[in-house]
Structure formats: structure tokens, C-alpha cells
Design a protein around this motif. Structure first.
Motif, PDB file in Angstrom:
ATOM      1  N   LEU A 296       0.831  -1.202   0.000  1.00 27.86           N
ATOM      2  CA  LEU A 296       0.000   0.000   0.000  1.00 27.86           C
ATOM      3  C   LEU A 296       0.866   1.254   0.000  1.00 27.86           C
ATOM      4  O   LEU A 296       0.500   2.270  -0.604  1.00 27.86           O
ATOM      5  CB  LEU A 296      -0.944  -0.014   1.200  1.00 27.86           C
ATOM      6  N   ARG A 297       2.005   1.209   0.675  1.00 29.35           N
ATOM      7  CA  ARG A 297       2.928   2.343   0.638  1.00 29.35           C
ATOM      8  C   ARG A 297       3.439   2.571  -0.775  1.00 29.35           C
ATOM      9  O   ARG A 297       3.523   3.711  -1.262  1.00 29.35           O
ATOM     10  CB  ARG A 297       4.128   2.087   1.570  1.00 29.35           C
ATOM     11  N   ILE A 298       3.812   1.481  -1.438  1.00 33.62           N
ATOM     12  CA  ILE A 298       4.361   1.608  -2.791  1.00 33.62           C
ATOM     13  C   ILE A 298       3.287   2.098  -3.769  1.00 33.62           C
ATOM     14  O   ILE A 298       3.523   2.998  -4.570  1.00 33.62           O
ATOM     15  CB  ILE A 298       4.938   0.260  -3.253  1.00 33.62           C
ATOM     16  N   LEU A 299       2.104   1.508  -3.692  1.00 34.18           N
ATOM     17  CA  LEU A 299       1.039   1.880  -4.622  1.00 34.18           C
ATOM     18  C   LEU A 299       0.590   3.319  -4.437  1.00 34.18           C
ATOM     19  O   LEU A 299       0.099   3.954  -5.376  1.00 34.18           O
ATOM     20  CB  LEU A 299      -0.154   0.936  -4.453  1.00 34.18           C
ATOM     21  N   SER A 300       0.741   3.841  -3.215  1.00 40.01           N
ATOM     22  CA  SER A 300       0.318   5.220  -2.950  1.00 40.01           C
ATOM     23  C   SER A 300       1.476   6.203  -3.031  1.00 40.01           C
ATOM     24  O   SER A 300       1.300   7.400  -2.752  1.00 40.01           O
ATOM     25  CB  SER A 300      -0.307   5.305  -1.549  1.00 40.01           C
ATOM     26  N   SER A 301       2.664   5.735  -3.400  1.00 46.98           N
ATOM     27  CA  SER A 301       3.851   6.588  -3.388  1.00 46.98           C
ATOM     28  C   SER A 301       3.681   7.764  -4.340  1.00 46.98           C
ATOM     29  O   SER A 301       3.032   7.678  -5.374  1.00 46.98           O
ATOM     30  CB  SER A 301       5.090   5.772  -3.766  1.00 46.98           C
ATOM     31  N   GLY A 302       4.275   8.869  -3.967  1.00 42.95           N
ATOM     32  CA  GLY A 302       4.175  10.079  -4.780  1.00 42.95           C
ATOM     33  C   GLY A 302       3.913  11.306  -3.911  1.00 42.95           C
ATOM     34  O   GLY A 302       4.743  11.654  -3.089  1.00 42.95           O
TER      35      GLY A 302
END
Length: 461
Positions: A296-302
Motif C-alpha cells: 500500500l505504501r508503494i502503490l500510494s507513493s508520490g
């Protein structure tokens, strides 16, 4: 009958020991002599010991090995302990003798003093109720403490952890259904892969938690075996032959959990394999939570210069220097809890291996670490479900953009033009910065409709 078993939730961690413990004066002196950590035995274990003591007193009175007035006084005192009236009297450090004798005697002393007070006698004496002769009748620390730890662990797992995990599983399942039409690029080895739906991705997370629930439940049967009645080494010396079966039946009735006499008391006292298995199940849950939180951290990164396929709820400022920056706080909390749980399991595993001859001598720290893991996982999982997963939203435009840019979109062409030519096309797209669709259009040979049909991500999932 005893009062309903209940658990104090905020009893773990560092506590301030009262200056004077009137009902547990001897125990207070033990703290003064051996102040190791400032952490008390987890209250769920203390309550379980008190539950056993109160029910044992009733059983012993019925068996004729304890005068009924004394049995009733001990039982009433135990009920008051379960109501939380004497929490500050259980003061011994969790790092104590490996059998938990200090905690057993702390409870014996508090119950004896309170029982004597109920019988009109002053505190500080051992008559008419004696901590050993009466409160500890037919028992030993060696069988009471492992029984109490199993009672506490079984109760905490079913009452605290499982509801939290079920709520998280259901939240993830709900998102899987909600996101079932959101097409996105899949990733393996952190590299672009063929498309999936965001719903499929979340369904995998939900299934992980569901499997974790099953593994936790699978530990229940062994935790429900109690060695009570084994006294010092498992033989049952000084215990009435009917004591164990009757008392364990009362424990089962009071808790609503099918506790039963251990199949073999020597195994149940000399080893603590059920605690190791339960901790292992918690480690498995922790590993699942760590994977999910990382994803979830990676998918929401930005949000603009990362993947950014999903948006997380914004809960608090994440930077002391960069205005407007918001970090995935809850996910990082979950990851830290998972790491702590894995570390706790290592200690429980070592403890399980130190069942020395007829007695495991690591029980207090095993109880502490196991119950800490249950508490941390329960709290963090609840927070993850309600304050993070529930508010996740998809970025549909970003998902569609990344699908179009992905080199993996060449994959369905492999069955038409062969693997090698498809790979050449992917390399050309990479080096020119063009999409697969743009290259196919330039090269000709396929109509626009054919290209659309081949590159339709819906046909790839």
C-alpha cells in the motif's frame, strides 16, 4: 459461580509500583529486592490465575478438603480481583523465576489477605486463610502458571485479535469488490507485468488475512489443554484425584471456552509448545501485514512522482521541514508492529526450547511476549482497517496511464508474432520512449481495431 472472566487492556508496559501494597506486602518486598524491568506480569495472566484460584477454592470446598467458609471467602476475593479492584496489588516484575512462582504467590497472598478481611480479620496475618495451605490447596506454581497463561492467551486471541483481523479482512474484501473494475498494471520483481484489476490485488490481501485467521484458530485446541492438577512435576502429588477435572470444567464454564485436562501433564508442564505455535501463527499474521502495508505504501507513493495508483487518507503532517508533505503513518506503524511481533516470536521460540526436564523455566517472558504481540497486532490491525483501508481511493486516470505506458503490453503479441519479435518490439519501445500502441500503428500491418482488441487490458485479466 465466578464473575465473568474479563481482561484489563492497558496493563502491559512500564507501570508505577505503589509505595505500599497492603494486600501483597510480601510481593512488594520481592519487587524491592528484584526490580528488573518495572514491567508487571500481564494482567490477563494475573486474572487467569485469580480465576483458577477462586474456582479451585469452590471445588476444594465441595470435595471436603477446604472448609466451606474459607472457600467462599477465597472465591469472593477472587471475584473482586476479576472486577479490577486490586490491580495495583499485583506488583512483581514479569522477569522473575521461570516458573512464575512469584506471580502465583502474589495472587495467593492478595486473595488470602482479602479473604481474611472479608472474614473480619486484620490484614497481614495468615489465619484463618493461609496463602499456601488454603488458596494454593491442590496446586503448585508449576501447574497453575502454565494453565493461566494458556487461559489468558486463548482468551486474548479470540476476544481481541480475531475480531480485529476479521474487520480488516472484511474491509479489504469490500475494497476488492469496490475496485473490481479498476484496470491497472501488474508488477513482478518490481517490474511491469501484465494487467490486473485493483480489486484482484486487494482480494489477495483479504485472502492473506483470512488464512491468518485460520492459522490462529488452529492453535486453539492445544491451548485449551490445561495441566492443572499436575502440582510440582506432573504426578498430582498432594492434589485430590478429582480436583483437576472438576476445576477445569468450572474454568470452561466460566469462560465459555472448552478447556480440558491435558492429555499428558508431563508434556504440558515440561514443554510449552502450544505457546510457541500460537506465537508462530502471530508471526505469520505479522508477515502478512508487513507485505500488505509495504504494498500500500508503494502503490500510494508520490503523490506525483511515484506510482500513485491509490490515495490514502491524510491523517497528519508527515514532515517537519517540507510543507504539505503527508506520510503513510499508519502503514509504517503496522510495519513496526510486525517487526516487533517477529522479534517477540524469537524469544517465545527460545523459551519453548528451555523446557528443562519436568518444568519450562521461561514462562513469564513467553507470556509477556506472546500477549504483547496479541495486543500490538490487535490495536494496529484495528487502526489499519478503520483509519486507512476504509478511506483508500483509486486513481483511475493514473492506473490507465501506466497501463498504456507499460512495455508488458507487448505480451499478447507473442502468440501472433513470436516471442523474439515481441521482445524486439519491447526493446524498441523502451529505447525510443514510444508506447507499444504507437509502434504498432507506425509499422502498419494491423488495423486500429485490431490493435485496440489486442491491447485491450480487459482481455488479459
Amino acid at each position: 459461580m465466578m464473575a465473568t472472566y474479563r481482561v484489563e487492556r492497558d496493563s502491559m508496559g512500564e507501570v508505577r509500583v505503589p509505595a505500599k501494597a497492603y494486600y501483597g506486602a510480601q510481593s512488594q518486598r520481592a519487587v524491592d529486592n528484584f526490580p528488573v524491568s518495572g514491567q508487571r506480569m500481564p494482567m490477563p495472566v494475573v486474572y487467569a490465575v485469580a480465576l483458577v484460584k477462586g474456582l479451585a477454592a469452590e471445588v476444594n470446598a465441595g470435595l471436603g478438603v477446604l472448609p466451606p467458609p474459607l472457600g467462599e471467602a477465597i472465591s469472593r476475593a477472587a471475584r473482586e480481583v476479576l472486577e479490577g479492584k486490586f490491580d495495583d496489588q499485583f506488583v512483581v516484575d514479569v522477569f522473575q523465576t521461570g516458573s512464575g512462582t512469584s506471580t502465583n504467590m502474589n495472587v495467593n497472598e492478595v486473595l488470602a489477605n482479602r479473604a481474611n478481611e472479608l472474614l473480619g480479620k486484620p490484614l497481614g496475618g495468615n489465619a484463618p486463610v493461609h496463602p499456601n495451605d488454603h488458596v494454593n490447596r491442590c496446586q503448585s506454581s508449576n501447574d497453575v502458571i502454565p494453565s493461566a497463561i494458556r487461559i489468558a492467551a486463548r482468551r486474548e486471541l479470540s476476544d481481541r485479535l480475531l475480531p480485529a483481523l476479521v474487520a480488516l479482512r472484511d474491509a479489504l474484501s469490500g475494497k476488492a469488490e469496490e475496485f473490481s473494475d479498476v484496470l491497472k498494471i501488474g508488477r513482478t520483481h518490481l517490474q511491469d507485468a501484465v494487467p490486473v484489476t485493483l480489486g484482484q490485488e486487494f482480494s489477495g490481501y483479504a485472502s492473506q488475512i483470512d488464512h491468518g485467521i485460520r492459522r490462529v484458530r488452529a492453535t486453539f485446541a492445544d491451548l485449551e489443554e490445561l495441566p492443572l492438577g499436575g502440582t510440582a512435576v506432573g504426578t498430582g502429588l498432594n492434589a485430590h484425584p478429582e480436583f483437576a477435572a472438576r476445576t477445569i470444567a468450572e474454568v470452561a464454564g466460566a469462560t465459555g471456552i472448552p478447556f480440558r485436562p491435558a492429555e499428558n501433564r508431563f508434556e504440558a508442564m515440561g514443554a510449552q509448545d502450544p505457546l510457541v505455535a500460537a506465537s508462530g501463527a502471530l508471526k505469520g499474521v505479522a508477515a502478512s501485514l508487513m507485505k500488505i502495508a509495504h504494498d500500500l505504501r508503494i502503490l500510494s507513493s508520490g503523490p506525483r512522482c511515484g506510482i500513485g495508483e491509490i490515495s490514502l487518507p491524510s491523517l497528519q503532517p508527515g514532515s517537519s521541514i517540507m510543507p504539505g508533505k503527508v506520510n503513510p503513518v499508519i502503514l509504517e506503524v503496522v510495519i513496526q508492529v510486525a517487526a516487533q511481533t517477529i522479534g517477540n516470536d524469537a524469544t517465545v521460540t527460545v523459551g519453548g526450547g528451555l523446557g528443562v526436564l519436568e518444568l519450562n523455566v521461561m514462562q513469564p517472558v513467553m507470556a509477556r511476549n506472546l500477549l504483547e504481540s496479541v495486543g500490538l497486532l490487535s490495536s494496529s490491525t484495528t487502526m489499519l482497517a478503520s483509519r486507512c483501508v476504509a478511506g483508500i481511493a483509486p486513481n483511475r486516470a493514473r492506473c490507465a496511464e501506466l497501463i498504456e505506458q507499460s512495455l508488458a503490453m507487448v505480451t499478447p503479441l507473442a502468440v501472433r508474432i513470436g516471442y523474439d519479435k515481441a521482445a524486439e518490439l519491447a526493446h524498441e519501445a523502451y529505447h525510443t520512449g514510444k508506447t507499444i500502441r504507437e509502434l504498432l500503428t507506425e509499422k502498419g500491418g494491423l488495423t486500429a481495431d485490431e490493435i485496440d482488441r489486442i491491447l485491450d487490458p480487459r482481455t488479459m485479466i
